[in-house]
Design an enzyme around this catalytic site. Structure first.
Site, PDB file in Angstrom:
ATOM      1  N   ILE A   1      42.567  38.318  32.703  1.00  0.00           N
ATOM      2  CA  ILE A   1      42.257  36.983  33.243  1.00  0.00           C
ATOM      3  C   ILE A   1      43.106  35.934  32.535  1.00  0.00           C
ATOM      4  CG2 ILE A   1      40.451  35.244  33.615  1.00  0.00           C
ATOM      5  CD1 ILE A   1      38.449  37.509  33.906  1.00  0.00           C
TER       6      ILE A   1
ATOM      7  N   ASP B   1      31.250  32.853  41.446  1.00  0.00           N
ATOM      8  CA  ASP B   1      30.181  33.134  42.409  1.00  0.00           C
ATOM      9  C   ASP B   1      30.067  31.997  43.426  1.00  0.00           C
ATOM     10  OD1 ASP B   1      29.220  35.515  40.882  1.00  0.00           O
ATOM     11  OD2 ASP B   1      28.865  33.974  39.377  1.00  0.00           O
TER      12      ASP B   1
ATOM     13  N   HIS C   1      24.864  35.291  35.937  1.00  0.00           N
ATOM     14  CA  HIS C   1      26.067  35.828  36.585  1.00  0.00           C
ATOM     15  C   HIS C   1      25.928  37.345  36.604  1.00  0.00           C
ATOM     16  CE1 HIS C   1      30.110  36.871  37.644  1.00  0.00           C
ATOM     17  NE2 HIS C   1      30.229  37.569  36.533  1.00  0.00           N
TER      18      HIS C   1
HETATM   19  P1  NAX Z   1      40.398  42.467  29.742  1.00  0.00           P
HETATM   20  O1  NAX Z   1      39.727  43.702  29.211  1.00  0.00           O
HETATM   21  O2  NAX Z   1      41.682  42.592  30.459  1.00  0.00           O
HETATM   22  O3  NAX Z   1      40.624  41.447  28.530  1.00  0.00           O
HETATM   23  C1  NAX Z   1      39.696  41.227  27.530  1.00  0.00           C
HETATM   24  C2  NAX Z   1      40.464  40.964  26.255  1.00  0.00           C
HETATM   25  O4  NAX Z   1      39.524  40.624  25.245  1.00  0.00           O
HETATM   26  C3  NAX Z   1      41.255  42.167  25.734  1.00  0.00           C
HETATM   27  O5  NAX Z   1      42.604  41.789  25.509  1.00  0.00           O
HETATM   28  C4  NAX Z   1      40.555  42.518  24.429  1.00  0.00           C
HETATM   29  O6  NAX Z   1      41.431  43.025  23.440  1.00  0.00           O
HETATM   30  C5  NAX Z   1      39.995  41.149  24.036  1.00  0.00           C
HETATM   31  N1  NAX Z   1      38.936  41.184  23.035  1.00  0.00           N
HETATM   32  C6  NAX Z   1      37.994  42.142  22.812  1.00  0.00           C
HETATM   33  N2  NAX Z   1      37.236  41.817  21.755  1.00  0.00           N
HETATM   34  C7  NAX Z   1      37.671  40.611  21.312  1.00  0.00           C
HETATM   35  C8  NAX Z   1      37.286  39.771  20.244  1.00  0.00           C
HETATM   36  N3  NAX Z   1      36.289  40.098  19.422  1.00  0.00           N
HETATM   37  N4  NAX Z   1      37.967  38.618  20.070  1.00  0.00           N
HETATM   38  C9  NAX Z   1      38.979  38.281  20.883  1.00  0.00           C
HETATM   39  N5  NAX Z   1      39.394  39.051  21.898  1.00  0.00           N
HETATM   40  C10 NAX Z   1      38.752  40.204  22.118  1.00  0.00           C
HETATM   41  O7  NAX Z   1      39.290  41.741  30.636  1.00  0.00           O
HETATM   42  P2  NAX Z   1      39.488  40.614  31.751  1.00  0.00           P
HETATM   43  O8  NAX Z   1      39.668  41.279  33.074  1.00  0.00           O
HETATM   44  O9  NAX Z   1      40.490  39.635  31.291  1.00  0.00           O
HETATM   45  O10 NAX Z   1      38.023  39.967  31.753  1.00  0.00           O
HETATM   46  C11 NAX Z   1      37.579  39.209  30.659  1.00  0.00           C
HETATM   47  C12 NAX Z   1      36.069  39.090  30.686  1.00  0.00           C
HETATM   48  O11 NAX Z   1      35.651  38.333  31.813  1.00  0.00           O
HETATM   49  C13 NAX Z   1      35.320  40.416  30.786  1.00  0.00           C
HETATM   50  O12 NAX Z   1      34.231  40.404  29.866  1.00  0.00           O
HETATM   51  C14 NAX Z   1      34.774  40.406  32.202  1.00  0.00           C
HETATM   52  O13 NAX Z   1      33.603  41.189  32.336  1.00  0.00           O
HETATM   53  C15 NAX Z   1      34.521  38.945  32.401  1.00  0.00           C
HETATM   54  N6  NAX Z   1      34.403  38.446  33.779  1.00  0.00           N
HETATM   55  C16 NAX Z   1      33.527  37.440  34.025  1.00  0.00           C
HETATM   56  C17 NAX Z   1      33.438  36.816  35.245  1.00  0.00           C
HETATM   57  C18 NAX Z   1      32.509  35.668  35.458  1.00  0.00           C
HETATM   58  O14 NAX Z   1      32.445  35.200  36.584  1.00  0.00           O
HETATM   59  N7  NAX Z   1      31.780  35.166  34.469  1.00  0.00           N
HETATM   60  C19 NAX Z   1      34.246  37.287  36.402  1.00  0.00           C
HETATM   61  C20 NAX Z   1      35.462  38.047  35.989  1.00  0.00           C
HETATM   62  C21 NAX Z   1      35.276  38.982  34.816  1.00  0.00           C
HETATM   63  O15 NAX Z   1      34.709  40.171  35.274  1.00  0.00           O
END
Ligand code: NAX
Length: 318
Positions: free
Chosen positions: A16, A158, A186
């Site tokens: 994201i 959403d 959410h």
């Molecule tokens: P990704 O897995 O591509 O990216 C997440 C990143 O966070 C990774 O680079 C990882 O190394 C990093 N990370 C893990 N632990 C960390 C920490 N302690 N400190 C800093 N960075 C850390 O996920 P992505 O597709 O970018 O999604 C990001 C988040 O958004 C996920 O948790 C996902 O579930 C959530 N979402 C929420 C949505 C919403 O509407 N609220 C919709 C989209 C998405 O599903």
């Protein structure tokens, strides 16, 4: 007029972030405001983060200020005006919901403590990483010096999904629609509501309201199944909309943001709950707390509130 802002993105090497950073640096969030960027990810992602920085440089954005990267929130949260929390622990195969909640609660506890120690007193927070509402609640618990209204979580994706589906169902342009509201978590218990919505100023019914509600609740899974990957640019776009409207204000419609409840609509105080929000500009907003709700809606609010209470309990047992 704001001259520059310092913005931190966590999970900055993730998917994201890769779609959101270009929106931020091309002026689509704050307009022509210089952005000092702080990119946080875990140590394992250090090289990947360097690649992201190279691409940012290669865009030659006129709006970019200085850039810092790292894995220590206590360094990167300093002086930030806004932090976008995209970083979290992913759900791995075989992992229980409880484990996921607790892993993320630990991350948000650590980041909340960092905020408390080094954060600006008026920093604004947008939590996207799932479980977004409960992560936001945990963050706020550990950063008590920051006003509670500065903590928000993303339910704008959403909301955008709901507008799009209603526009399709009614065969109306998107800009004819107002006041579609996302209530609660959410998650699949969220309640996308058309009870106070209008199309061309008139209230409306949908051909199949049950199907609409379920579609929005399960849209994330629908995209995941089709793409083999979760929502990415639609999520980044929603983060852009959330921040832009929170910052600038929006007169024409109610918006949905997860915010800390003060007990509005009988929801347990302290939960991070998506409510109808009026954005007033300069990051000010009010929860619209006086809408009439049908029994159907009240029951839907209860279901999603109960899930949030349960999540809170699991997260607190870390
Ligand atoms: P990704 O897995 O591509 O990216 C997440 C990143 O966070 C990774 O680079 C990882 O190394 C990093 N990370 C893990 N632990 C960390 C920490 N302690 N400190 C800093 N960075 C850390 O996920 P992505 O597709 O970018 O999604 C990001 C988040 O958004 C996920 O948790 C996902 O579930 C959530 N979402 C929420 C949505 C919403 O509407 N609220 C919709 C989209 C998405 O599903």
């Amino acid at each position: 007029v704001q001259q520059s802002l310092t913005v931190c993105v966590t999970g900055a090497a993730g998917q994201i972030a890769y779609s959101f950073i270009p929106l931020l640096l091309s002026g689509q969030v704050f307009g022509q405001v210089k952005i000092n960027l702080r990119l946080l990810d875990i140590p394992k992602m250090e090289t990947a983060l360097k690649g992201v920085v190279m691409e940012i440089e290669d865009c030659a954005y006129p709006l970019i200020g200085d850039i810092q990267t790292g894995s220590n929130p206590k360094e990167l949260f300093k002086n930030c005006d806004l932090i976008v929390f995209l970083g979290g622990f992913p759900r791995l195969p075989g992992m229980e919901r409880k484990d996921l909640l607790q892993k993320n609660a630990n991350i948000f506890k650590e980041q909340g403590e960092a905020l408390q120690e080094v954060g600006k007193d008026d920093v604004k927070c947008v939590v996207v990483a799932n479980p977004a509402n409960t992560n936001c609640l945990i963050l706020s618990r550990y950063a008590t010096k920051i006003p509670r209204q500065n903590f928000t979580c993303l339910t704008r994706l959403d909301q955008n999904r709901a507008y799009a589906q209603v526009a399709l169902a009614l065969n109306k342009p998107l800009n004819s629609l107002k006041n579609i509201i996302i209530w609660g978590n959410h998650s699949t218990t969220q309640y996308p509501s058309i009870e106070h919505a209008t199309a061309d100023g008139q209230s409306f019914v949908l051909p199949d309201q049950g199907q609409f509600i379920e579609r929005i609740q399960k849209r994330g899974a629908e995209v995941l199944n089709a793409r083999g990957n979760s929502s990415v640019f639609s999520a980044a776009n929603a983060v852009k909309d959330h921040i832009k409207d929170w910052f600038n204000g929006r007169e024409d419609t109610l918006l949905s943001l997860g915010v800390l409840s003060n007990g509005e609509y009988g929801v347990q105080s302290g939960l991070c709950f998506s409510y109808p929000i009026r954005c007033l500009g300069a990051f000010k907003y009010e929860i619209v707390g006086n809408l009439e709700l049908s029994d159907f809606s009240k029951q839907k609010l209860k279901v999603t509130e109960e899930e949030l209470i349960q999540e809170q309990g699991l997260a607190e047992s870390i």
